[in-house]
Design an enzyme around this catalytic site. Structure first.
Site, PDB file in Angstrom:
ATOM      1  N   ARG A   1      44.443  52.987  38.155  1.00 11.72           N
ATOM      2  CA  ARG A   1      45.350  53.341  39.230  1.00 11.72           C
ATOM      3  C   ARG A   1      46.807  53.306  38.784  1.00 11.72           C
ATOM      4  NH1 ARG A   1      44.392  50.820  44.832  1.00 11.72           N
ATOM      5  NH2 ARG A   1      44.440  48.966  43.568  1.00 11.72           N
ATOM      6  N   TYR A   2      47.124  52.398  37.881  1.00 12.65           N
ATOM      7  CA  TYR A   2      48.493  52.291  37.393  1.00 12.65           C
ATOM      8  C   TYR A   2      48.499  52.814  35.962  1.00 12.65           C
ATOM      9  CZ  TYR A   2      48.304  49.203  41.371  1.00 12.65           C
ATOM     10  OH  TYR A   2      48.074  48.698  42.609  1.00 12.65           O
TER      11      TYR A   2
ATOM     12  N   ARG B   1      47.668  50.295  32.883  1.00  8.96           N
ATOM     13  CA  ARG B   1      46.612  49.292  32.903  1.00  8.96           C
ATOM     14  C   ARG B   1      45.397  49.778  33.676  1.00  8.96           C
ATOM     15  NH1 ARG B   1      51.034  48.444  35.963  1.00  8.96           N
ATOM     16  NH2 ARG B   1      50.970  47.132  37.816  1.00  8.96           N
TER      17      ARG B   1
ATOM     18  N   CYS C   1      29.039  36.440  40.497  1.00 11.74           N
ATOM     19  CA  CYS C   1      30.044  35.372  40.468  1.00 11.74           C
ATOM     20  C   CYS C   1      29.330  34.029  40.564  1.00 11.74           C
ATOM     21  CB  CYS C   1      31.005  35.511  41.645  1.00 11.74           C
ATOM     22  SG  CYS C   1      31.960  37.035  41.577  1.00 11.74           S
TER      23      CYS C   1
ATOM     24  N   CYS D   1      32.959  33.953  47.154  1.00  8.03           N
ATOM     25  CA  CYS D   1      34.039  33.562  48.052  1.00  8.03           C
ATOM     26  C   CYS D   1      33.879  34.323  49.353  1.00  8.03           C
ATOM     27  CB  CYS D   1      35.392  33.914  47.432  1.00  8.03           C
ATOM     28  SG  CYS D   1      35.520  33.381  45.726  1.00  8.03           S
TER      29      CYS D   1
ATOM     30  N   CYS E   1      36.072  37.326  49.816  1.00  2.00           N
ATOM     31  CA  CYS E   1      36.110  38.320  48.729  1.00  2.00           C
ATOM     32  C   CYS E   1      36.417  39.718  49.263  1.00  2.00           C
ATOM     33  CB  CYS E   1      34.772  38.347  47.993  1.00  2.00           C
ATOM     34  SG  CYS E   1      34.742  39.556  46.654  1.00  2.00           S
TER      35      CYS E   1
ATOM     36  N   ARG F   1      36.266  42.388  47.349  1.00  2.00           N
ATOM     37  CA  ARG F   1      35.417  43.362  46.665  1.00  2.00           C
ATOM     38  C   ARG F   1      33.954  43.130  47.037  1.00  2.00           C
ATOM     39  NH1 ARG F   1      37.357  43.188  41.110  1.00  2.00           N
ATOM     40  NH2 ARG F   1      39.139  44.481  41.599  1.00  2.00           N
TER      41      ARG F   1
ATOM     42  N   ASP G   1      43.369  41.217  51.964  1.00  2.00           N
ATOM     43  CA  ASP G   1      43.017  42.634  52.068  1.00  2.00           C
ATOM     44  C   ASP G   1      42.146  42.853  53.301  1.00  2.00           C
ATOM     45  OD1 ASP G   1      44.296  43.550  49.702  1.00  2.00           O
ATOM     46  OD2 ASP G   1      42.746  42.502  48.555  1.00  2.00           O
TER      47      ASP G   1
ATOM     48  N   ASP H   1      47.764  44.563  48.526  1.00  2.00           N
ATOM     49  CA  ASP H   1      47.203  45.829  48.076  1.00  2.00           C
ATOM     50  C   ASP H   1      47.123  46.702  49.317  1.00  2.00           C
ATOM     51  OD1 ASP H   1      45.946  47.272  45.847  1.00  2.00           O
ATOM     52  OD2 ASP H   1      45.446  45.236  45.184  1.00  2.00           O
TER      53      ASP H   1
ATOM     54  N   LYS I   1      49.305  48.106  44.828  1.00  2.00           N
ATOM     55  CA  LYS I   1      49.793  46.750  45.009  1.00  2.00           C
ATOM     56  C   LYS I   1      51.311  46.779  45.124  1.00  2.00           C
ATOM     57  CE  LYS I   1      47.331  43.635  42.440  1.00  2.00           C
ATOM     58  NZ  LYS I   1      46.816  44.416  41.327  1.00  2.00           N
TER      59      LYS I   1
HETATM   60  C1  LIG Z   1      45.864  44.527  40.566  1.00  2.00           C
HETATM   61  C2  LIG Z   1      45.446  45.635  39.724  1.00  2.00           C
HETATM   62  C3  LIG Z   1      45.998  45.802  38.447  1.00  2.00           C
HETATM   63  C4  LIG Z   1      47.013  44.843  37.865  1.00  2.00           C
HETATM   64  O1  LIG Z   1      48.230  44.888  38.527  1.00  2.00           O
HETATM   65  P1  LIG Z   1      49.342  43.801  38.161  1.00  2.00           P
HETATM   66  O2  LIG Z   1      50.403  44.015  39.156  1.00  2.00           O
HETATM   67  O3  LIG Z   1      49.775  44.104  36.772  1.00  2.00           O
HETATM   68  O4  LIG Z   1      48.693  42.463  38.257  1.00  2.00           O
HETATM   69  C5  LIG Z   1      45.577  46.862  37.695  1.00  2.00           C
HETATM   70  N1  LIG Z   1      44.668  47.749  38.169  1.00  2.00           N
HETATM   71  C6  LIG Z   1      44.131  47.616  39.394  1.00  2.00           C
HETATM   72  C7  LIG Z   1      43.162  48.632  39.859  1.00  2.00           C
HETATM   73  C8  LIG Z   1      44.504  46.549  40.212  1.00  2.00           C
HETATM   74  O5  LIG Z   1      43.936  46.420  41.417  1.00  2.00           O
HETATM   75  S1  SF4 Z   2      36.915  36.722  45.075  1.00  2.00           S
HETATM   76 FE1  SF4 Z   2      35.025  37.962  44.936  1.00  2.00          FE
HETATM   77  S2  SF4 Z   2      34.992  38.731  42.823  1.00  2.00           S
HETATM   78 FE2  SF4 Z   2      36.466  37.009  42.884  1.00  2.00          FE
HETATM   79  S3  SF4 Z   2      35.250  35.204  42.301  1.00  2.00           S
HETATM   80 FE3  SF4 Z   2      35.236  35.316  44.540  1.00  2.00          FE
HETATM   81  S4  SF4 Z   2      33.357  36.482  45.033  1.00  2.00           S
HETATM   82 FE4  SF4 Z   2      33.811  36.824  42.869  1.00  2.00          FE
END
Ligand SMILES: *Cc1c(COP(=O)(O)O)cnc(C)c1O
Ligand code: SF4
Length: 367
Positions: free
Chosen positions: A106-107, A110, A119, A123, A126, A128, A291, A328, A335
């Protein structure tokens, strides 16, 4: 002799009956299941929701009482089964930015790679959660090669976030096979990419972190470790020792926290957490506004409350200890820092921020 990861993972609590028995035992018992917790387990809608999983170490850190901040992160409550209208199954819009399976780009510089969906602690907050839970398993060799090929075509990518799930649920041989496949994408003449190891395991299952693991990581670096820590009580003596070993071995550690109602939404708790981390040589990097993941409303703190907490902390904490408050943006806005410059307007209960694509994204003011 170090235990293989599989047996550590199978010692996690995954069944309601076992959790019930543990919590009801007057000798060990923090406190028996509450009505809200029990109601979750008797509701058929929990099928398909993020499964129960609590590592023995995390369980041992739970204090007495039903309002314990660690218990809230680990034991599901009935509120999880009620989604609000604003909540999304892919709150970050990650699927929109996935050019090859498992990888999110996305960025510009990175990418994020989902190494596994398992995991050691599921959590309850979570974000995701539609991905995590352990039904898919590790990134396959072919998927790792696919990601490597993508990286070879994208020299602008300088950092790879090894995320998930939690990468340290992988056995060492699988983990390093995947890491080496990704490293194979690098031109020997070039600077090596930074791999960011995103994990809660150093805190929730510290016994997973062996000397052999750290030695191999050092050989395959450069790595940075990014841990999620939400409450000062998670910094157990075992976790502190493990985090120190990463740093001593030359792997820097930063932390992230999620602002969670009833867990850490108090000035004193956050202050103790961030100062405690700095004392361990760990830089608190982000404090995340929750989120809009399905069934997490009961964890979200109203935005204005979060902003107020941060402005009070600014007056109390050093630059080292103070993280960046960020969110996010829902639906793929990326983000952003929750600063006044990004805030555009409030309308119909939503606060609008401008994403990096120039578009406006609304976040519900009341969470
Ligand atoms: C959070 C995230 C990053 C890293 O972002 P930083 O601001 O550098 O911590 C990179 N890719 C994705 C998809 C993310 O969600
Ligand atoms: S937040 Fe989600 S992905 Fe991260 S450790 Fe907890 S359960 Fe796993």
């Amino acid at each position: 002799m170090d235990l293989p990861v599989k047996s550590l993972m199978s010692s996690c609590i995954t069944r309601f009956e076992i959790l019930d028995r543990y919590l009801s035992d007057p000798d060990t018992a923090p406190s028996a299941l509450t009505g809200e917790e029990r109601a979750y387990f008797s509701d058929p809608r929990r099928r398909g929701n993020l499964p129960l999983r609590i590592s023995p170490h995390f369980l041992s850190l739970m204090g007495p009482g039903k309002d314990d901040p660690l218990r809230k992160q680990a034991v599901p409550r009935i509120q999880e089964l009620d989604a609000t209208a604003h909540e999304l199954s892919d709150p970050l819009g990650e699927d929109l930015y996935s050019p090859v399976p498992g990888l999110v780009h996305r960025y510009r510089d990175r990418v994020l790679l989902k190494m596994t969906d398992l995991c050691a602690l599921n959590c309850r907050h979570c974000f995701r959660r539609s991905f995590t839970g352990g039904a898919r398993g590790p990134l396959t060799e072919a998927q790792a090669d696919g990601a490597a090929a993508y990286l070879a075509d994208h020299p602008e990518v300088r950092e790879v976030l090894l995320s998930g799930g939690d990468l340290f649920t992988l056995e060492d041989d699988v983990l390093f096979d995947r890491i080496l496949r990704l490293r194979a994408a690098e031109d020997p003449g070039e600077r090596r990419r930074i791999f960011r190891l995103c994990s809660r395991i150093p805190l929730v299952t510290p016994e997973r972190i062996t000397d052999a693991l750290i030695r191999e990581l050092v050989k395959t670096g450069p790595h940075w470790l990014v841990v999620q820590v939400n409450h000062p009580r998670e910094l157990s003596s075992e976790a502190v020792a493990v985090l120190g070993r990463f740093i001593d071995a030359g792997i820097p550690v930063v932390s992230q926290a999620v602002l969670l109602r009833g867990v850490n939404d108090e000035e004193e708790v956050l202050e103790e957490l961030f100062q405690g981390l700095v004392g361990l040589r760990i830089k608190p990097s982000y404090l995340f506004q929750g989120d809009l993941a399905r069934g997490t409303r009961h964890f979200r703190v109203p935005l204005l409350r979060g902003l107020e907490l941060m402005s009070r902390l600014e007056g109390r904490l050093s630059g080292l200890a103070l993280p960046v408050y960020a969110v996010d943006l829902p639906g793929g806005g990326g983000k952003i820092r929750l600063t006044p410059e990004r805030h555009e307007k409030d309308e119909e209960g939503l606060r609008y921020y401008r994403g990096f694509d120039g578009k406006l994204y609304g976040y519900p003011l009341e969470g």
